[in-house]
Design an enzyme around this catalytic site. Structure first.
Site, PDB file in Angstrom:
ATOM      1  CG  ASP A  10      -0.845  -3.331   7.445  1.00 35.55           C
ATOM      2  OD1 ASP A  10      -1.503  -3.196   6.306  1.00 35.55           O
ATOM      3  OD2 ASP A  10      -0.362  -2.001   7.661  1.00 35.55           O
ATOM      4  CG  ASP A  12      -3.123   1.814   4.032  1.00 35.15           C
ATOM      5  OD1 ASP A  12      -3.111   2.893   3.421  1.00 35.15           O
ATOM      6  OD2 ASP A  12      -3.677   0.754   3.695  1.00 35.15           O
TER       7      ASP A  12
END
Length: 221
Positions: A10, A12
């Protein structure tokens, strides 16, 4: 213990600490339209598909723009901040580099759109990510499994032999639904205990071998 076939990251809140940038952008555009925003609303958007977040902002503020324009306005502000300063999460770049040195490919799996993902990837050495999946390039965003399934397919690996690294409940659900053993690293919002995921407090000092050991209880065969 064998290393994963690939690591699916991932972005952010996991690779980069951009959640404060998003929250500041949300506050700004809502307040510019005479509304008020709060961190409770902002935290509900962490990890979401951006169009879902835009619909939420539209429903909870005076903004009457189309969702696409809301996303565009948020991205302009966040990308500008990232180009000024990339706020790396502790240990993330070091683990990414160590995985590369160990011959383990990495993919970026983010609900941010390509323009922001590119700004982050451009700040890394060439080839740091072998594949990039962004929210504007999938039919279904997280928590749907499609983003992680797409990343594994692009790398030509079995999702069950990968490891996902996520910081949000939405992202963890997406990775687990795709059959990827998942390392949850909660940051801005808590992540509930989830079957198929294990939690650690951070990536600082994490090694490829340590990553494999952390999720060993989730790997079958």
């Amino acid at each position: 213990m064998s290393l994963p076939a690939a690591v699916l990251w991932d972005m952010d809140g996991t690779l980069v600490d951009t959640e404060p940038y998003w929250i500041a952008a949300e506050h700004a555009i809502v307040e510019e339209h005479g509304g008020t925003w709060n961190d409770e609303f902002a935290h509900q958007l962490v990890g979401n598909d951006l169009m879902v977040s835009a619909e939420f902002i539209r429903a909870n503020s005076p903004i009457d723009w189309e969702p696409e324009r809301i996303v565009d306005e948020l991205l302009v502000r966040v990308v500008a901040q990232v180009r000024e300063h990339v706020p790396w999460r502790p240990g993330a770049r070091e683990l990414l580099a160590a995985l590369g040195d160990a011959g383990v490919p990495s993919a970026l799996v983010t609900m941010s759109w390509r323009v922001l993902a590119d700004a982050v990837v451009e700040a890394l050495p060439d080839g740091a990510f072998a594949a990039v999946v962004t929210g504007d390039e999938v039919s279904h965003g997280k928590p749907h499994p499609e983003p992680y399934e797409a990343a594994a397919r692009m790398l030509g690996v079995d999702p069950a032999r990968c490891v996902a690294i996520e910081d949000s409940p939405t992202g963890v659900r997406s990775a687990v639904a795709a059959g990827v053993p998942t390392l949850a690293v909660p940051h801005v919002v808590p992540v509930p205990e989830t079957a198929g995921a294990v939690q650690v407090s951070g990536l600082d000092g994490m090694t490829p071998q340590g990553l494999a050991e952390a999720v060993a209880s989730l790997v079958v065969g």
